[in-house]
Design an enzyme around this catalytic site. Sequence first.
Site, PDB file in Angstrom:
ATOM      1  N   TYR A   1      15.118   3.226   7.198  1.00  0.00           N
ATOM      2  CA  TYR A   1      14.948   1.798   7.504  1.00  0.00           C
ATOM      3  C   TYR A   1      15.727   1.371   8.755  1.00  0.00           C
ATOM      4  CZ  TYR A   1      11.994   1.275   3.516  1.00  0.00           C
ATOM      5  OH  TYR A   1      10.933   1.387   2.663  1.00  0.00           O
TER       6      TYR A   1
ATOM      7  N   GLN B   1       1.988  -8.048   3.886  1.00  0.00           N
ATOM      8  CA  GLN B   1       2.680  -6.915   3.234  1.00  0.00           C
ATOM      9  C   GLN B   1       3.651  -6.280   4.223  1.00  0.00           C
ATOM     10  OE1 GLN B   1      -0.361  -4.424   0.805  1.00  0.00           O
ATOM     11  NE2 GLN B   1      -1.551  -5.536   2.313  1.00  0.00           N
ATOM     12  N   ASN B   2       3.574  -6.717   5.472  1.00  0.00           N
ATOM     13  CA  ASN B   2       4.380  -6.074   6.523  1.00  0.00           C
ATOM     14  C   ASN B   2       5.815  -6.572   6.496  1.00  0.00           C
ATOM     15  OD1 ASN B   2       1.973  -4.945   7.206  1.00  0.00           O
ATOM     16  ND2 ASN B   2       1.595  -6.268   8.966  1.00  0.00           N
ATOM     17  N   ILE B   3       6.708  -5.669   6.866  1.00  0.00           N
ATOM     18  CA  ILE B   3       8.122  -6.048   6.900  1.00  0.00           C
ATOM     19  C   ILE B   3       8.561  -6.428   8.315  1.00  0.00           C
ATOM     20  CG2 ILE B   3       8.600  -4.638   4.868  1.00  0.00           C
ATOM     21  CD1 ILE B   3      10.045  -2.635   6.756  1.00  0.00           C
TER      22      ILE B   3
ATOM     23  N   HIS C   1       6.391  -8.051   0.580  1.00  0.00           N
ATOM     24  CA  HIS C   1       7.114  -6.775   0.432  1.00  0.00           C
ATOM     25  C   HIS C   1       8.468  -6.787   1.138  1.00  0.00           C
ATOM     26  CE1 HIS C   1       3.130  -4.434  -0.518  1.00  0.00           C
ATOM     27  NE2 HIS C   1       3.591  -5.114  -1.551  1.00  0.00           N
TER      28      HIS C   1
ATOM     29  N   THR D   1      -5.528  -3.723   5.955  1.00  0.00           N
ATOM     30  CA  THR D   1      -4.818  -3.110   4.818  1.00  0.00           C
ATOM     31  C   THR D   1      -5.780  -2.188   4.083  1.00  0.00           C
ATOM     32  OG1 THR D   1      -3.631  -3.511   2.736  1.00  0.00           O
ATOM     33  CG2 THR D   1      -5.189  -5.215   3.434  1.00  0.00           C
ATOM     34  N   SER D   2      -5.243  -1.047   3.595  1.00  0.00           N
ATOM     35  CA  SER D   2      -6.100  -0.016   3.004  1.00  0.00           C
ATOM     36  C   SER D   2      -6.536  -0.343   1.579  1.00  0.00           C
ATOM     37  CB  SER D   2      -5.362   1.324   3.005  1.00  0.00           C
ATOM     38  OG  SER D   2      -4.185   1.214   2.220  1.00  0.00           O
TER      39      SER D   2
ATOM     40  N   ALA E   1      -8.096  -4.950  15.050  1.00  0.00           N
ATOM     41  CA  ALA E   1      -7.678  -6.324  14.730  1.00  0.00           C
ATOM     42  C   ALA E   1      -7.549  -7.179  15.989  1.00  0.00           C
ATOM     43  CB  ALA E   1      -6.349  -6.288  13.972  1.00  0.00           C
TER      44      ALA E   1
HETATM   45  C1  BJW Z   1      -6.383  -1.211  11.352  1.00  0.00           C
HETATM   46  C2  BJW Z   1      -5.955  -0.872  12.635  1.00  0.00           C
HETATM   47  C3  BJW Z   1      -6.284  -1.762  13.676  1.00  0.00           C
HETATM   48  C4  BJW Z   1      -5.286   0.666  11.267  1.00  0.00           C
HETATM   49  N1  BJW Z   1      -6.979  -2.869  13.421  1.00  0.00           N
HETATM   50  N2  BJW Z   1      -7.075  -2.311  11.114  1.00  0.00           N
HETATM   51  C5  BJW Z   1      -1.382   2.889 -10.946  1.00  0.00           C
HETATM   52  C6  BJW Z   1      -2.463   2.026 -10.788  1.00  0.00           C
HETATM   53  C7  BJW Z   1      -2.310   0.761 -10.216  1.00  0.00           C
HETATM   54  C8  BJW Z   1      -1.057   0.332  -9.786  1.00  0.00           C
HETATM   55  C9  BJW Z   1       0.013   1.187  -9.965  1.00  0.00           C
HETATM   56  C10 BJW Z   1      -0.150   2.445 -10.525  1.00  0.00           C
HETATM   57  N3  BJW Z   1       1.066   3.055 -10.541  1.00  0.00           N
HETATM   58  C11 BJW Z   1       1.982   2.212  -9.983  1.00  0.00           C
HETATM   59  C12 BJW Z   1       1.349   1.070  -9.624  1.00  0.00           C
HETATM   60  C13 BJW Z   1       1.957  -0.105  -8.964  1.00  0.00           C
HETATM   61  C14 BJW Z   1       2.339   0.197  -7.532  1.00  0.00           C
HETATM   62  C15 BJW Z   1       1.096   0.695  -6.778  1.00  0.00           C
HETATM   63  O1  BJW Z   1       0.262  -0.061  -6.330  1.00  0.00           O
HETATM   64  N4  BJW Z   1       0.978   2.000  -6.609  1.00  0.00           N
HETATM   65  C16 BJW Z   1      -0.184   2.560  -5.935  1.00  0.00           C
HETATM   66  C17 BJW Z   1       0.269   3.651  -4.982  1.00  0.00           C
HETATM   67  C18 BJW Z   1      -1.187   2.987  -6.958  1.00  0.00           C
HETATM   68  N5  BJW Z   1       2.793  -1.058  -6.944  1.00  0.00           N
HETATM   69  C19 BJW Z   1       4.060  -1.457  -7.070  1.00  0.00           C
HETATM   70  O2  BJW Z   1       4.917  -0.763  -7.593  1.00  0.00           O
HETATM   71  C20 BJW Z   1       4.380  -2.849  -6.573  1.00  0.00           C
HETATM   72  N6  BJW Z   1       5.041  -3.568  -7.579  1.00  0.00           N
HETATM   73  C21 BJW Z   1       4.434  -3.897  -8.730  1.00  0.00           C
HETATM   74  O3  BJW Z   1       3.264  -3.562  -8.985  1.00  0.00           O
HETATM   75  O4  BJW Z   1       5.190  -4.655  -9.585  1.00  0.00           O
HETATM   76  C22 BJW Z   1       4.619  -5.009 -10.849  1.00  0.00           C
HETATM   77  C23 BJW Z   1       3.701  -6.202 -10.792  1.00  0.00           C
HETATM   78  C24 BJW Z   1       2.712  -6.349 -11.758  1.00  0.00           C
HETATM   79  C25 BJW Z   1       1.860  -7.443 -11.717  1.00  0.00           C
HETATM   80  C26 BJW Z   1       2.011  -8.419 -10.740  1.00  0.00           C
HETATM   81  C27 BJW Z   1       2.998  -8.276  -9.827  1.00  0.00           C
HETATM   82  C28 BJW Z   1       3.827  -7.160  -9.844  1.00  0.00           C
HETATM   83  C29 BJW Z   1       5.310  -2.790  -5.360  1.00  0.00           C
HETATM   84  C30 BJW Z   1       4.625  -2.221  -4.172  1.00  0.00           C
HETATM   85  C31 BJW Z   1       5.610  -2.077  -3.027  1.00  0.00           C
HETATM   86  C32 BJW Z   1       4.946  -1.463  -1.809  1.00  0.00           C
HETATM   87  N7  BJW Z   1       5.933  -1.145  -0.861  1.00  0.00           N
HETATM   88  C33 BJW Z   1       5.517  -0.564   0.429  1.00  0.00           C
HETATM   89  C34 BJW Z   1       6.804  -0.211   1.199  1.00  0.00           C
HETATM   90  C35 BJW Z   1       7.411  -1.513   1.724  1.00  0.00           C
HETATM   91  C36 BJW Z   1       8.405  -1.393   2.747  1.00  0.00           C
HETATM   92  C37 BJW Z   1       8.109  -0.559   3.923  1.00  0.00           C
HETATM   93  O5  BJW Z   1       7.428  -1.034   4.841  1.00  0.00           O
HETATM   94  O6  BJW Z   1       8.627   0.548   3.931  1.00  0.00           O
HETATM   95  O7  BJW Z   1       4.731  -1.485   1.176  1.00  0.00           O
HETATM   96  S1  BJW Z   1       4.425   0.820   0.268  1.00  0.00           S
HETATM   97  C38 BJW Z   1       3.499   0.509   1.714  1.00  0.00           C
HETATM   98  O8  BJW Z   1       2.100   0.269   1.364  1.00  0.00           O
HETATM   99  C39 BJW Z   1       4.044  -0.827   2.271  1.00  0.00           C
HETATM  100  C40 BJW Z   1       2.785  -1.560   2.629  1.00  0.00           C
HETATM  101  O9  BJW Z   1       3.028  -2.946   2.657  1.00  0.00           O
HETATM  102  C41 BJW Z   1       1.817  -1.132   1.543  1.00  0.00           C
HETATM  103  C42 BJW Z   1       0.362  -1.326   1.922  1.00  0.00           C
HETATM  104  O10 BJW Z   1       0.010  -0.534   3.019  1.00  0.00           O
HETATM  105  P1  BJW Z   1      -1.026  -1.094   4.087  1.00  0.00           P
HETATM  106  O11 BJW Z   1      -0.457  -2.239   4.791  1.00  0.00           O
HETATM  107  O12 BJW Z   1      -2.342  -1.306   3.432  1.00  0.00           O
HETATM  108  O13 BJW Z   1      -1.058   0.134   5.122  1.00  0.00           O
HETATM  109  P2  BJW Z   1      -1.976   1.449   5.110  1.00  0.00           P
HETATM  110  O14 BJW Z   1      -1.367   2.416   6.037  1.00  0.00           O
HETATM  111  O15 BJW Z   1      -2.254   1.915   3.737  1.00  0.00           O
HETATM  112  O16 BJW Z   1      -3.377   0.944   5.694  1.00  0.00           O
HETATM  113  C43 BJW Z   1      -3.515   0.508   7.038  1.00  0.00           C
HETATM  114  C44 BJW Z   1      -4.888  -0.064   7.225  1.00  0.00           C
HETATM  115  O17 BJW Z   1      -4.963  -0.589   8.546  1.00  0.00           O
HETATM  116  C45 BJW Z   1      -6.023   0.964   7.083  1.00  0.00           C
HETATM  117  O18 BJW Z   1      -7.033   0.414   6.227  1.00  0.00           O
HETATM  118  C46 BJW Z   1      -6.575   1.111   8.511  1.00  0.00           C
HETATM  119  O19 BJW Z   1      -7.980   1.298   8.535  1.00  0.00           O
HETATM  120  C47 BJW Z   1      -6.200  -0.215   9.131  1.00  0.00           C
HETATM  121  N8  BJW Z   1      -5.999  -0.200  10.589  1.00  0.00           N
HETATM  122  N9  BJW Z   1      -5.318   0.330  12.625  1.00  0.00           N
HETATM  123  C48 BJW Z   1      -7.388  -3.102  12.174  1.00  0.00           C
HETATM  124  N10 BJW Z   1      -5.926  -1.502  15.019  1.00  0.00           N
END
Ligand code: BJW
Length: 238
Positions: A59, A94-96, A112, A179-180, A222
């Site tokens: 980080y 979701q971005n930090i 997040h 977001t994916s 984007a």
């Molecule tokens: C472009 C582009 C361009 C590229 N133009 N587009 C089993 C089933 C279901 C859920 C769970 C499960 N087991 C566990 C869970 C829950 C778990 C979860 O979802 N796990 C999955 C892996 C299955 N979630 C959690 O634990 C969350 N908490 C939780 O659920 O608490 C309980 C609760 C219950 C009910 C209500 C509320 C709460 C917490 C999740 C925390 C995520 N943390 C992270 C790290 C944060 C800090 C850091 O930055 O380091 O967050 S993980 C990481 O993924 C980060 C992101 O915010 C998050 C999402 O990623 P994002 O933004 O989608 O990025 P990418 O890389 O995946 O995608 C990029 C996209 O951009 C792609 O689509 C490209 O095509 C596109 N792109 N260039 C336009 N130029």
Amino acid sequence: MRHMAQIRNIVVLTGAGISAESGLRTFRAADGLWEDHRVEDVATPEAFRRDPDLVQRFYDERRENILAARPNPAHEALARLDREWSGDLLIVTQNIDDLHERAGASRVLHMHGEGLSAWCTACDARQRWTGILRDEPPCPACGARALRPDIVWFGEMPYRMDDIFAALSRADLFVSIGTSGAVYPAAGFVQEAKSHGARALELNLERSQGSQWFDETRLGPASDLVPRWVEEVLGGAS
Ligand code: BJW
């Protein structure tokens, strides 16, 4: 599907893709952040307990990258929407990084956490933090050496879920950008908004995992898609 003229309340969800063209790596791309690190080694509370130095270094580097990045036309277009849209708007990111704010948007919620914030696990204070944490500096509020990145890791509760669900329940339009759809609860927002009657639009380089839930998907960078969409909204086009 609702006509633009009927839309008052907008919820925008942004992910790593909106900051990709600012030079910040996404998570799940071939050259993404998770390529260098196993997610369970850096983005869980267990990882932090097991190897705090590794997690703090990860980080510390991300913080440096955030500070070096600049908003791109997609952030700027959302900031324009924030300035000019008289209805309700919530940009849930979701971005930090702070690129939405640096572009000028204020109706932003970091579900997040924030890379430029440190959280003291001793006194619960949060403060803006632009330096490093790996040398365990004392908390400016209480002096304890108990600062961690103010980030929501897997297994932790994302921030302000009540505010997000309230906004989703009122939304006429839900827009997901770069977001994916791999991480919950954010991945479920489209279904939540649609269950309350919202129209849903996806703007992404590629279809997301939940693409079938959207009424419309536009594919492209984007920096191209978001300014065009904002122009449509503010111009009142359908
Ligand atoms: C472009 C582009 C361009 C590229 N133009 N587009 C089993 C089933 C279901 C859920 C769970 C499960 N087991 C566990 C869970 C829950 C778990 C979860 O979802 N796990 C999955 C892996 C299955 N979630 C959690 O634990 C969350 N908490 C939780 O659920 O608490 C309980 C609760 C219950 C009910 C209500 C509320 C709460 C917490 C999740 C925390 C995520 N943390 C992270 C790290 C944060 C800090 C850091 O930055 O380091 O967050 S993980 C990481 O993924 C980060 C992101 O915010 C998050 C999402 O990623 P994002 O933004 O989608 O990025 P990418 O890389 O995946 O995608 C990029 C996209 O951009 C792609 O689509 C490209 O095509 C596109 N792109 N260039 C336009 N130029």
